[in-house]
Each structure stands twice: as C-alpha cells, then as structure tokens.
Design a protein around this motif. Structure first.
Motif, mmCIF file in Angstrom:
data_model
loop_
_atom_site.group_PDB
_atom_site.id
_atom_site.type_symbol
_atom_site.label_atom_id
_atom_site.label_comp_id
_atom_site.label_asym_id
_atom_site.label_seq_id
_atom_site.Cartn_x
_atom_site.Cartn_y
_atom_site.Cartn_z
ATOM 1 N N MET A 1 5.074 4.483 -0.909
ATOM 2 C CA MET A 1 4.402 3.510 -1.758
ATOM 3 C C MET A 1 3.621 2.563 -0.870
ATOM 4 S SD MET A 1 7.307 2.542 -4.594
ATOM 5 C CE MET A 1 8.445 1.931 -3.346
ATOM 6 N N ALA A 2 2.369 2.316 -1.235
ATOM 7 C CA ALA A 2 1.527 1.387 -0.499
ATOM 8 C C ALA A 2 1.094 0.266 -1.439
ATOM 9 C CB ALA A 2 0.310 2.103 0.073
ATOM 10 N N VAL A 3 1.279 -0.967 -0.999
ATOM 11 C CA VAL A 3 0.950 -2.132 -1.808
ATOM 12 C C VAL A 3 -0.021 -3.002 -1.025
ATOM 13 C CG1 VAL A 3 1.845 -4.130 -3.039
ATOM 14 C CG2 VAL A 3 3.237 -2.068 -2.849
ATOM 15 N N SER A 4 -1.159 -3.297 -1.631
ATOM 16 C CA SER A 4 -2.157 -4.142 -0.971
ATOM 17 C C SER A 4 -2.624 -5.218 -1.941
ATOM 18 C CB SER A 4 -3.348 -3.304 -0.503
ATOM 19 O OG SER A 4 -3.979 -2.677 -1.597
ATOM 20 N N PRO A 5 -3.098 -6.352 -1.444
ATOM 21 C CA PRO A 5 -3.520 -7.447 -2.337
ATOM 22 C C PRO A 5 -4.846 -7.140 -3.024
ATOM 23 C CG PRO A 5 -3.935 -8.024 -0.051
ATOM 24 C CD PRO A 5 -3.189 -6.729 -0.030
ATOM 25 N N PHE A 6 -5.028 -7.760 -4.175
ATOM 26 C CA PHE A 6 -6.295 -7.692 -4.908
ATOM 27 C C PHE A 6 -6.839 -9.106 -5.039
ATOM 28 C CE2 PHE A 6 -8.256 -8.205 -9.188
ATOM 29 C CZ PHE A 6 -9.461 -7.579 -8.910
ATOM 30 N N MET A 7 -8.064 -9.330 -4.599
ATOM 31 C CA MET A 7 -8.680 -10.648 -4.715
ATOM 32 C C MET A 7 -10.187 -10.476 -4.836
ATOM 33 S SD MET A 7 -8.603 -13.857 -4.978
ATOM 34 C CE MET A 7 -6.855 -14.166 -4.743
ATOM 35 N N ASP A 8 -10.716 -10.852 -5.999
ATOM 36 C CA ASP A 8 -12.149 -10.670 -6.230
ATOM 37 C C ASP A 8 -12.878 -11.998 -6.389
ATOM 38 O OD1 ASP A 8 -11.040 -11.313 -8.658
ATOM 39 O OD2 ASP A 8 -12.042 -9.724 -9.793
ATOM 40 N N THR A 9 -12.406 -13.022 -5.639
ATOM 41 C CA THR A 9 -13.092 -14.304 -5.639
ATOM 42 C C THR A 9 -13.059 -14.876 -4.221
ATOM 43 O OG1 THR A 9 -13.260 -16.447 -6.752
ATOM 44 C CG2 THR A 9 -11.040 -15.623 -6.323
ATOM 45 N N PHE B 1 9.077 3.709 1.772
ATOM 46 C CA PHE B 1 9.376 5.127 1.564
ATOM 47 C C PHE B 1 10.525 5.257 0.573
ATOM 48 C CE2 PHE B 1 7.376 4.799 5.676
ATOM 49 C CZ PHE B 1 6.468 5.844 5.673
ATOM 50 N N LEU B 2 10.306 6.046 -0.447
ATOM 51 C CA LEU B 2 11.297 6.270 -1.496
ATOM 52 C C LEU B 2 11.665 7.753 -1.501
ATOM 53 C CD1 LEU B 2 12.836 5.246 -4.047
ATOM 54 C CD2 LEU B 2 10.806 5.889 -5.366
ATOM 55 N N ARG B 3 12.945 8.043 -1.341
ATOM 56 C CA ARG B 3 13.389 9.441 -1.329
ATOM 57 C C ARG B 3 14.405 9.659 -2.430
ATOM 58 N NH1 ARG B 3 17.360 12.677 1.185
ATOM 59 N NH2 ARG B 3 18.260 10.888 2.268
ATOM 60 N N TYR B 4 14.119 10.616 -3.316
ATOM 61 C CA TYR B 4 15.022 10.928 -4.400
ATOM 62 C C TYR B 4 16.181 11.785 -3.903
ATOM 63 C CZ TYR B 4 11.565 9.189 -7.725
ATOM 64 O OH TYR B 4 10.702 8.399 -8.418
ATOM 65 N N ILE C 1 14.388 16.934 0.366
ATOM 66 C CA ILE C 1 14.545 17.125 1.815
ATOM 67 C C ILE C 1 14.457 15.772 2.509
ATOM 68 C CG2 ILE C 1 13.556 18.234 3.849
ATOM 69 C CD1 ILE C 1 12.398 20.353 2.001
ATOM 70 N N ALA C 2 15.443 15.520 3.364
ATOM 71 C CA ALA C 2 15.476 14.253 4.083
ATOM 72 C C ALA C 2 14.318 14.168 5.072
ATOM 73 C CB ALA C 2 16.803 14.091 4.811
ATOM 74 N N PHE C 3 13.645 13.034 5.045
ATOM 75 C CA PHE C 3 12.580 12.738 6.005
ATOM 76 C C PHE C 3 11.485 13.800 6.023
ATOM 77 C CE2 PHE C 3 16.585 10.935 7.697
ATOM 78 C CZ PHE C 3 16.284 9.595 7.495
ATOM 79 N N SER C 4 11.133 14.285 4.838
ATOM 80 C CA SER C 4 9.988 15.189 4.776
ATOM 81 C C SER C 4 8.717 14.390 5.060
ATOM 82 C CB SER C 4 9.913 15.835 3.388
ATOM 83 O OG SER C 4 9.841 14.833 2.385
ATOM 84 N N PRO C 5 7.678 15.044 5.569
ATOM 85 C CA PRO C 5 6.450 14.316 5.947
ATOM 86 C C PRO C 5 5.844 13.593 4.750
ATOM 87 C CG PRO C 5 6.444 16.539 6.831
ATOM 88 C CD PRO C 5 7.608 16.473 5.893
ATOM 89 N N PRO C 6 5.552 12.302 4.909
ATOM 90 C CA PRO C 6 4.961 11.552 3.790
ATOM 91 C C PRO C 6 3.493 11.927 3.585
ATOM 92 C CG PRO C 6 5.041 10.162 5.729
ATOM 93 C CD PRO C 6 5.732 11.450 6.098
#
Length: 276
Positions: A1-9, A21-24, A28-33
């Motif tokens: 998951m990637a989270v970035s800010p939003f600012m349009d002013t 990183f979220l793994r269900y 497979i453990a530590f599979s390539p993201p």
C-alpha cells in the motif's frame, strides 16, 4: 500500500510517500511486491473521480436511508479570515469562520448548558444562509476579512431532516476543508467546483446510493452537499478537521431537541460524572 498527500492549493505539505506491506494468511511469505506509481500531489481529476465513484451498498442489510424530503435547507460558507488582536504581534490574528461567524468556546460545557437549561452560555440563532452574498470562489482580495465572534448554535427538532451545502471560499486562499459531524452519519449527495448553483446542481444529486460517512473533504474552491436525519438528541459539533482551523473557530453546533419519551430523549449525566 502506498499513501501520498493530496494538495491542490498553495498550502505547503510534506510530499512524502508512505509504504506498507500487507500479507494475507495462506499466501507466500515475502513474495516480491508489485510497486505502484502514486498520482501527482495536485492530481485533482484523479481524486475527484475516485470520490465521485464511491457508493453505498444500498442493500437490504445495509440500506441507504437518504432523506428524500428536507425540513432544513442550509448553506454554510467555510473558510478563514483576519480579526483584530490587540495582544498579537502585528495587531491581528487568523481566524476560521462558518457563515462569517467564528465560534467561541464557552467556559460552561455546551451539553451541560443545554441539559440544565442554563441561560447565557449560547444562543440558537446561527444563520441558515451566509449573511452576505458574494462570488465565494472568485477573486476576493478586496473583501473585508474580519469575522463576527459568537457562541451561536442551530436548533433542530428531533427527527427533522437536514440538507447542508458546505461552500468553500477563496478568502485569503482556497483550500480543501475536511468537515466532520459529531453524532450522525450523513449521505454525500453531491459535490462540485466553484459556487453551488441552487437551481441546477440539486438536479444531479444522488439520492439513490450516495456514500454514507461522517467526514467529507470539501473540494478546493468548491462545495459538498450532505443530508442527514437529526434523530440523536444532544449537542453536536460540525467542524473542520484540520486541528488548527478548529482552534481558530471553524466550527458550529447543532442542538437537537428531545423527541417523545425516553427513547427519543437525551440521557441524564451519570451519577459519577466528574465536575469540571
């Protein structure tokens, strides 16, 4: 998951992307993201399209009980201003205001004053409409930036329905204000850029399956329309969730009266409630 800010002013932000990183279980453990590219910090069309596509489930289990009739149609301008301040370094201070009223917190708790009918703590004359009409999202550099101070609330009868249009302004600078309502969920029936058009914009409202939430980011130099049913008696803040703006007075209060019987009435304070 990637989270970035939003600012349009013009407000400066720390433009840093956070990654998690979220793994269900069972994968497979530590599979390539698979890495992604986040939108630009000012990607207004991307953000707006995403929010416009949000919907309620509107199922039998999770119905979208949007009020189809409106008892109170409210129009609130939101933004900041400049008030005189004799004790400040330059003789003025930044304030926040709704319908040009900067909210002043009382020394007696609002809920306490309401429950015990203590007079002189607040008034219930908050205006349903802006006191002065102007081009809210136009060039407002020549406007008077001073606000009115007060502890003013808007009173609602139990179970009454409310439509509220939150109108952003360009006073000092346009900005996206995240507005939060205490005590209720509401339905976001519409939003847009520029000034709300009371004749044409309601024709495009989504009254079938709008998203249900308790916070909405009002578009920069734009508006958002919400509907809710006042079925929770008490004293409830509506405020900008930028903490500095809340402290500046960018908030107001709905007072919802009791209905009929104990199930529609405000609970008494607990016997062991500490005193202020």
């Amino acid at each position: 998951m990637a989270v970035s800010p939003f600012m349009d002013t013009v407000v400066a932000v720390d433009n840093v992307t956070a990654i998690a990183f979220l793994r269900y279980k069972g994968t497979i453990a530590f599979s390539p993201p698979v890495l992604t590219t986040t939108p630009a910090i000012n990607a207004t069309p991307v953000t707006s399209t995403f929010m416009d596509n949000l919907r309620s489930l509107n199922s039998k289990k999770f119905p979208a009980n949007v009020p189809l009739t409106v008892d109170h149609s409210l129009y609130f301008t939101i933004g900041v201003g400049i008030d005189p301040c004799a004790t400040c370094v330059n003789g003025s201070k930044a304030v926040g205001a709704i319908n040009n009223i900067s909210f002043i917190m009382p020394t007696t708790a609002l809920l306490q004053a309401h429950y015990y009918s203590i007079s002189g703590v607040f008034t219930d004359d908050f205006p349903a409409m802006p006191p002065n009409s102007f081009n809210y999202t136009g060039n407002n550099t020549a406007l008077n930036l001073q606000t009115i101070n007060g502890t003013r609330t808007y009173r609602l009868a139990f179970n009454s329905t409310v439509q509220l249009v939150l109108q952003g302004t360009t006073i000092i600078a346009p900005e996206s204000h995240p507005f939060h309502l205490h005590g209720f969920n509401f339905f976001v029936v519409g939003k847009g850029f520029g000034n709300f058009d009371a004749d044409n914009d309601p024709k495009k409202f989504n009254l079938a399956d709008p998203v249900e939430r308790n916070t909405i980011s009002v578009p920069t130099a734009g508006w958002a329309a919400i509907r809710f049913r006042a079925d929770n008696p008490g004293v409830w803040f509506l405020h900008c969730h930028l903490e500095v703006h809340t402290t500046w007075g960018l908030k107001m209060v709905f007072v919802v009266d009791n209905g009929e019987g104990p199930d529609e009435s405000l609970l008494p304070p607990p016997s062991d409630l500490p005193n202020c």
